[in-house]
Write a protein that holds these residues in place. Structure first.
Motif, short mmCIF file in Angstrom:
data_model
loop_
_atom_site.label_atom_id
_atom_site.label_comp_id
_atom_site.label_asym_id
_atom_site.label_seq_id
_atom_site.Cartn_x
_atom_site.Cartn_y
_atom_site.Cartn_z
N ALA A 20 -5.55 41.03 -50.72
CA ALA A 20 -4.42 41.17 -51.65
C ALA A 20 -4.87 41.26 -53.09
CB ALA A 20 -3.46 39.99 -51.47
N ASP A 21 -6.11 40.85 -53.38
CA ASP A 21 -6.57 40.84 -54.76
C ASP A 21 -7.16 42.19 -55.14
OD1 ASP A 21 -8.61 40.17 -52.91
OD2 ASP A 21 -9.93 39.76 -54.59
N LYS A 22 -6.34 43.14 -55.43
CA LYS A 22 -6.78 44.50 -55.74
C LYS A 22 -7.41 44.54 -57.12
CE LYS A 22 -5.22 46.32 -51.91
NZ LYS A 22 -6.15 46.83 -50.90
N LEU A 23 -8.72 44.61 -57.18
CA LEU A 23 -9.39 44.62 -58.47
C LEU A 23 -9.13 45.92 -59.23
CD1 LEU A 23 -11.14 42.83 -60.23
CD2 LEU A 23 -13.15 43.97 -59.31
N GLU A 24 -8.75 46.98 -58.50
CA GLU A 24 -8.43 48.21 -59.22
C GLU A 24 -7.19 48.05 -60.08
OE1 GLU A 24 -6.84 48.82 -54.94
OE2 GLU A 24 -8.65 48.05 -55.90
N ASN A 25 -6.41 46.99 -59.81
CA ASN A 25 -5.26 46.70 -60.66
C ASN A 25 -5.65 45.90 -61.90
OD1 ASN A 25 -3.53 47.98 -58.87
ND2 ASN A 25 -3.13 46.10 -57.71
N GLY A 26 -6.93 45.64 -62.04
CA GLY A 26 -7.39 44.88 -63.20
C GLY A 26 -7.38 43.39 -62.91
N GLY A 27 -7.84 42.64 -63.86
CA GLY A 27 -7.88 41.19 -63.68
C GLY A 27 -8.14 40.48 -64.99
N THR A 28 -8.04 39.17 -64.94
CA THR A 28 -8.24 38.33 -66.11
C THR A 28 -9.00 37.08 -65.70
OG1 THR A 28 -6.16 39.10 -67.12
CG2 THR A 28 -7.11 37.07 -67.99
N ALA A 85 -10.55 39.95 -70.14
CA ALA A 85 -10.13 41.05 -69.28
C ALA A 85 -11.27 41.52 -68.39
CB ALA A 85 -9.62 42.21 -70.11
N VAL A 86 -10.92 41.89 -67.15
CA VAL A 86 -11.88 42.45 -66.18
C VAL A 86 -11.38 43.84 -65.81
CG1 VAL A 86 -12.94 42.19 -63.93
CG2 VAL A 86 -12.47 40.17 -65.30
N HIS A 87 -12.27 44.84 -65.91
CA HIS A 87 -11.87 46.23 -65.65
C HIS A 87 -12.56 46.75 -64.40
CE1 HIS A 87 -10.12 46.31 -69.67
NE2 HIS A 87 -11.26 45.81 -70.14
N SER A 88 -11.83 47.58 -63.68
CA SER A 88 -12.40 48.21 -62.48
C SER A 88 -13.12 49.50 -62.86
CB SER A 88 -11.28 48.51 -61.49
OG SER A 88 -10.37 49.46 -62.05
N ALA A 89 -13.86 50.04 -61.90
CA ALA A 89 -14.59 51.29 -62.14
C ALA A 89 -13.63 52.43 -62.44
CB ALA A 89 -15.45 51.62 -60.93
N GLU A 90 -12.46 52.44 -61.78
CA GLU A 90 -11.47 53.49 -62.02
C GLU A 90 -10.93 53.42 -63.45
OE1 GLU A 90 -11.51 51.44 -59.54
OE2 GLU A 90 -11.90 52.71 -57.77
N THR A 91 -10.70 52.20 -63.94
CA THR A 91 -10.20 52.06 -65.31
C THR A 91 -11.25 52.49 -66.32
OG1 THR A 91 -8.83 50.20 -64.59
CG2 THR A 91 -9.21 50.43 -66.95
N ILE A 92 -12.51 52.15 -66.08
CA ILE A 92 -13.59 52.55 -66.99
C ILE A 92 -13.76 54.06 -66.97
CG2 ILE A 92 -16.06 52.31 -67.47
CD1 ILE A 92 -15.94 49.54 -66.22
N ALA A 93 -13.64 54.67 -65.80
CA ALA A 93 -13.79 56.11 -65.70
C ALA A 93 -12.70 56.85 -66.44
CB ALA A 93 -13.81 56.53 -64.23
#
Length: 297
Positions: free
Chosen positions: A176-184, A202-210
Motif C-alpha cells: 500500500a505504500d506507493k513510493l511513486e506517490n512521494g513520501g515524507t 521530502a522523499v522523491h521517486s524516480a518518476e518524479t525526478i525524471a
C-alpha cells in the motif's frame, strides 16, 4: 499513694515508649527515602556524564550526514523537482527505542499525527518503538512496517540502506505504500544542545525526478535514475537518523541534568526534615524522662 505514683509513672513511661517508637519509625522511613533518592541521583549523574560524552561524537556524525543530505537536496532543487500531490503518500517517522530523554519522541509523533489529519489514507513506516507506541493509538491500521533496535550503537549507513531496501521492496511487492506517490520523513532536527524541532523531509521517486523540468539538460538513463532514487532514500534516512540521534543524546543529557538537580533538592529537604524529626524525638525523650522523674519525686 505509692501505688498511684507507680501507676502514673508507668502510664507516662508507656506513652513515651510509643512516641519513641513512632519517632524512630518516621526517622527510619526518612532514612530509607534519603538512601533511595541518593542512589537515583548517582544513577542520573552517571547517565548525564555518559550522554555528554556521546553528544560530541553524535554531533560530528550529524554534521557529516547533514553535508551529504544537503548536497543531495541541492541537486534536486537545482533541477526543480516538484512533489506531486498524491492521495496516499508514505510517511516515515524516525525515533528510537530509548527513553529517559524528555519529550523528544512525542514531538515526532505529534508531527506525524498532524500530517495524518490531512492525509487519512497515507501509509506509515515507523523507526523506533517509542514513536510506534504513540502513533498506533490513533493510526494503527495505517502502520505498514516498523523497525526496532535501530541506532543501538549510533546511526549506521548499513541500517539506513536496509530500511530503504525494505521500503522500496514493499513497493515492488505491490504494497500500500506507493513510493511513486512521494513520501515524507519526519525526524527531530538538531538545532542546539537544548533545542530540537520535528522537521519533514521530502522523499522523491524516480518518476518524479525524471519529470523535473531541468533534468532534460543532462543525459541520464532510467537505470541511473533508479539507482539515484535508492541512494537518495537511504541518504535521507541516514541524515534523519543522525540528526535524531544527536537530538536524543542532547535531550537525554538535559533530562538527566534536571533529574540530578531535582534529586539534590529533594535530598536537601529530606535531610532538613530528618534533622528536625530527630531533634523532636530527642526532645520528647528528654521531656518523658524529666516528667517521669518529677512524678516520682
Amino acid at each position: 499513694m505509692f501505688a498511684s505514683v507507680r501507676q502514673v509513672g508507668g502510664s507516662i513511661g508507656s506513652s513515651g515508649a510509643l512516641g519513641q517508637a513512632r519517632g524512630y519509625a518516621t526517622l527510619k522511613e526518612i532514612q530509607m527515602r534519603l538512601k533511595s533518592i541518593s542512589n537515583i541521583a548517582k544513577i542520573t549523574k552517571s547517565m548525564k556524564m555518559i550522554a555528554s560524552t556521546k553528544v560530541t561524537k553524535a554531533q560530528r556524525n550529524m554534521e557529516t550526514a547533514r553535508a551529504y543530505g544537503q548536497s543531495a537536496n541541492s541537486l534536486l532543487s537545482h533541477i526543480e523537482v516538484v512533489q506531486k500531490e498524491a492521495a496516499n503518500p508514505l510517511v516515515v517517522a524516525v525515533s528510537s527505542d530509548r527513553g529517559l530523554c524528555g519529550g523528544i519522541h512525542s514531538s515526532v509523533s505529534r508531527a506525524v499525527k498532524r500530517y495524518m489529519a490531512n492525509h487519512q489514507e497515507s501509509s506509515i513506516a515507523v523507526i523506533g518503538q517509542k514513536a510506534r507506541n504513540q502513533i498506533q493509538r490513533d493510526y494503527r491500521e495505517n502502520i505498514i512496517m516498523h523497525f526496532d533496535q535501530v541506532t543501538k550503537v549510533g546511526p549506521l549507513w548499513l541500517e539506513a540502506s536496509m530500511i530503504a531496501d525494505q521500503i522500496l521492496g514493499s513497493k515492488a511487492e505491490g504494497g500500500a505504500d506507493k513510493l511513486e506517490n512521494g513520501g515524507t520523513i519526519v525526524y527531530n532536527k538538531f538545532k542546539s544542545v537544548i533545542s530540537y524541532e520535528a522537521t519533514p523531509l521530502a522523499v522523491h521517486s524516480a518518476e518524479t525526478i525524471a519529470a523535473a523540468p531541468k533534468l532534460a539538460a543532462y543525459e541520464v538513463d532510467d537505470a541511473i535514475l533508479k539507482s539515484y532514487e535508492e541512494f537518495t532514500l537511504a541518504n535521507s534516512l541516514y541524515w534523519a537518523l543522525a540528526e535524531g540521534y544527536a537530538s536524543e543524546m542532547a535531550a537525554k543529557r538535559t533530562a538527566m541534568e534536571n533529574a540530578t538537580k531535582n534529586a539534590g533538592e529533594m535530598i536537601t529537604k529530606l535531610t532538613l526534615t530528618y534533622n528536625r524529626s530527630r531533634q523532636a524525638a530527642i526532645t520528647n525523650e528528654l521531656i518523658d524522662i524529666i516528667t517521669g522523674a518529677s512524678s516520682l519525686n
